[in-house]
Scaffold this motif. Structure first.
Motif, PDB file in Angstrom:
ATOM      1  N   ALA A  53       0.831  -1.207   0.000  1.00  0.00           N
ATOM      2  CA  ALA A  53       0.000   0.000   0.000  1.00  0.00           C
ATOM      3  C   ALA A  53       0.864   1.255   0.000  1.00  0.00           C
ATOM      4  CB  ALA A  53      -0.930  -0.010   1.211  1.00  0.00           C
ATOM      5  N   VAL A  54       1.956   1.235   0.750  1.00  0.00           N
ATOM      6  CA  VAL A  54       2.872   2.384   0.764  1.00  0.00           C
ATOM      7  C   VAL A  54       3.514   2.552  -0.604  1.00  0.00           C
ATOM      8  CG1 VAL A  54       5.039   3.278   1.707  1.00  0.00           C
ATOM      9  CG2 VAL A  54       3.326   2.281   3.236  1.00  0.00           C
ATOM     10  N   CYS A  55       3.996   1.456  -1.178  1.00  0.00           N
ATOM     11  CA  CYS A  55       4.630   1.527  -2.499  1.00  0.00           C
ATOM     12  C   CYS A  55       3.654   2.069  -3.538  1.00  0.00           C
ATOM     13  CB  CYS A  55       5.135   0.144  -2.916  1.00  0.00           C
ATOM     14  SG  CYS A  55       6.552  -0.455  -1.959  1.00  0.00           S
ATOM     15  N   ALA A  56       2.424   1.588  -3.500  1.00  0.00           N
ATOM     16  CA  ALA A  56       1.426   2.049  -4.471  1.00  0.00           C
ATOM     17  C   ALA A  56       1.139   3.535  -4.285  1.00  0.00           C
ATOM     18  CB  ALA A  56       0.147   1.233  -4.318  1.00  0.00           C
ATOM     19  N   ALA A  57       1.052   3.983  -3.015  1.00  0.00           N
ATOM     20  CA  ALA A  57       0.777   5.397  -2.750  1.00  0.00           C
ATOM     21  C   ALA A  57       1.928   6.271  -3.224  1.00  0.00           C
ATOM     22  CB  ALA A  57       0.530   5.608  -1.259  1.00  0.00           C
ATOM     23  N   VAL A  58       3.129   5.819  -2.992  1.00  0.00           N
ATOM     24  CA  VAL A  58       4.300   6.580  -3.432  1.00  0.00           C
ATOM     25  C   VAL A  58       4.348   6.663  -4.952  1.00  0.00           C
ATOM     26  CG1 VAL A  58       6.820   6.567  -3.524  1.00  0.00           C
ATOM     27  CG2 VAL A  58       5.655   6.099  -1.360  1.00  0.00           C
ATOM     28  N   MET A  59       4.107   5.533  -5.618  1.00  0.00           N
ATOM     29  CA  MET A  59       4.155   5.517  -7.085  1.00  0.00           C
ATOM     30  C   MET A  59       3.037   6.372  -7.677  1.00  0.00           C
ATOM     31  SD  MET A  59       6.787   3.631  -7.759  1.00  0.00           S
ATOM     32  CE  MET A  59       6.560   3.441  -9.521  1.00  0.00           C
ATOM     33  N   ALA A  60       1.869   6.363  -7.037  1.00  0.00           N
ATOM     34  CA  ALA A  60       0.730   7.099  -7.579  1.00  0.00           C
ATOM     35  C   ALA A  60       0.857   8.603  -7.369  1.00  0.00           C
ATOM     36  CB  ALA A  60      -0.564   6.594  -6.946  1.00  0.00           C
ATOM     37  N   LYS A  61       1.389   8.977  -6.191  1.00  0.00           N
ATOM     38  CA  LYS A  61       1.415  10.396  -5.849  1.00  0.00           C
ATOM     39  C   LYS A  61       2.750  11.065  -6.163  1.00  0.00           C
ATOM     40  CE  LYS A  61      -2.058   9.702  -2.264  1.00  0.00           C
ATOM     41  NZ  LYS A  61      -2.414   9.836  -0.840  1.00  0.00           N
ATOM     42  N   GLY A  62       3.756  10.245  -6.442  1.00  0.00           N
ATOM     43  CA  GLY A  62       5.023  10.791  -6.881  1.00  0.00           C
ATOM     44  C   GLY A  62       5.950  11.269  -5.787  1.00  0.00           C
ATOM     45  N   ARG A  63       5.468  11.362  -4.551  1.00  0.00           N
ATOM     46  CA  ARG A  63       6.311  11.830  -3.452  1.00  0.00           C
ATOM     47  C   ARG A  63       5.990  11.026  -2.199  1.00  0.00           C
ATOM     48  NH1 ARG A  63       8.715  16.750  -4.056  1.00  0.00           N
ATOM     49  NH2 ARG A  63       8.675  17.146  -1.804  1.00  0.00           N
ATOM     50  N   VAL A  64       7.032  10.625  -1.472  1.00  0.00           N
ATOM     51  CA  VAL A  64       6.811   9.846  -0.265  1.00  0.00           C
ATOM     52  C   VAL A  64       6.079  10.667   0.788  1.00  0.00           C
ATOM     53  CG1 VAL A  64       9.043  10.454   0.759  1.00  0.00           C
ATOM     54  CG2 VAL A  64       7.927   8.322   1.421  1.00  0.00           C
ATOM     55  N   GLU A  65       6.284  11.989   0.802  1.00  0.00           N
ATOM     56  CA  GLU A  65       5.613  12.826   1.786  1.00  0.00           C
ATOM     57  C   GLU A  65       4.098  12.829   1.604  1.00  0.00           C
ATOM     58  OE1 GLU A  65       9.805  14.312   1.353  1.00  0.00           O
ATOM     59  OE2 GLU A  65       8.205  13.631   0.017  1.00  0.00           O
ATOM     60  N   ALA A  66       3.641  12.477   0.405  1.00  0.00           N
ATOM     61  CA  ALA A  66       2.200  12.458   0.135  1.00  0.00           C
ATOM     62  C   ALA A  66       1.563  11.120   0.522  1.00  0.00           C
ATOM     63  CB  ALA A  66       1.941  12.748  -1.341  1.00  0.00           C
TER      64      ALA A  66
END
Length: 281
Positions: A53-66
């Motif tokens: 879920a973290v990896c998908a969120a990072v890939m989708a939003k482009g920034r780890v802070e998001a």
């Protein structure tokens, strides 16, 4: 911090689902490698659904802070799985280091270099679960089902405070009935059976509010009011122990369990020392 593009040189053409999946797997693999290198203790415990879920969120939003929401979910999952806070934060630092490193070589995770906001989000989410687990943890011996010595120490603290308020020694109102079983000649399952039967005997005899606890591998005790029923409780306890232990041939041969009335010492600190001594007996 920007995430490396999934398809370098692909122009404006959006990546296919297969390409997105490949990029996610690559990020996950690099993160895992960095986390293990940073000291993650048990490799088989690293993979959780929340990692994806973290990896998908990072890939989708482009920034780890998001991806704070996903990171909080991972932190809660880490706490529930038994990972410590230091290990959880080091894992976050590994992700941050991977995303800040453009090549495929070795990365050096640094918790101090991780954005404070991400550290705070992760730590608070981890603490929510860890604190809840601590509050709901039962101080119970897994073998006998009896409370542990820690519970009895707490109960004794209450007894000593009450005795102090009445300006009289705690030993005038309570006594410890201690049962010890010599299991030196017994091995395997019979040892476990012996203590289970002893615990059952204590629960049966002391079923009206007395404090019963397991002190050690072969010692249990009951904190009981010092009144006219002490003697009858001792007799009933010996009878209950005999009835239960005599049905097992190995346990019947170890002899009678030792039942003794132990006077409470002058202070709670000394009482705690006494419990430790009894556990080693």
């Amino acid at each position: 911090m920007d995430v490396p593009a999934a398809r370098p040189g692909s122009g404006d053409t959006p990546p296919t689902q297969a390409e997105r999946d490949a990029s996610l797997r690559a990020l996950r693999a690099r993160w895992r490698t960095a986390s293990l290198a940073a000291g993650w203790r048990f490799p088989s415990d690293w993979a959780l659904p929340e990692v994806d879920a973290v990896c998908a969120a990072v890939m989708a939003k482009g920034r780890v802070e998001a991806a704070e929401t996903a990171l909080a979910g991972l932190a809660r999952a880490r706490a529930a799985a038994g990972a410590g806070l230091a290990e959880t934060l080091a894992d976050l630092a590994a992700l941050h280091a991977v995303l800040g490193h453009s090549g495929d070589g070795f990365v050096s995770p640094d918790v101090d270099a991780t954005p404070a906001r991400l550290l705070r989000t992760t730590a608070l989410a981890w603490a929510d679960v860890a604190t809840d687990q601590l509050v709901h943890t039962e101080v119970t011996d897994p073998l006998t089902g009896l409370p542990t010595a820690a519970y009895l120490r707490t109960r004794l603290a209450e007894v000593y405070r009450a005795a102090e308020a009445r300006e009289r020694p705690a030993a005038e109102d309570h006594v410890l009935l201690v049962v010890s079983l010599d299991l030196a000649a017994v091995a395997g399952f019979a040892r476990l059976t012996g203590m289970i039967l002893v615990a059952d005997a204590l629960r049966t005899v002391f079923d009206s509010g007395q404090s019963v606890a397991s002190l050690g591998p072969s010692v249990v005790a009951a904190l009981v009011p010092k009144d006219e029923r002490v003697a009858s409780h001792g007799v009933a306890l010996r009878r209950a122990l005999h009835e239960r232990l005599s049905v097992d041939a190995q346990l019947a041969d170890v002899g009678r369990p030792r039942v003794s009335a132990v006077r409470l010492p002058a202070t709670h600190e000394l009482a705690c020392d006494l419990l430790a001594q009894l556990a080693r007996a």
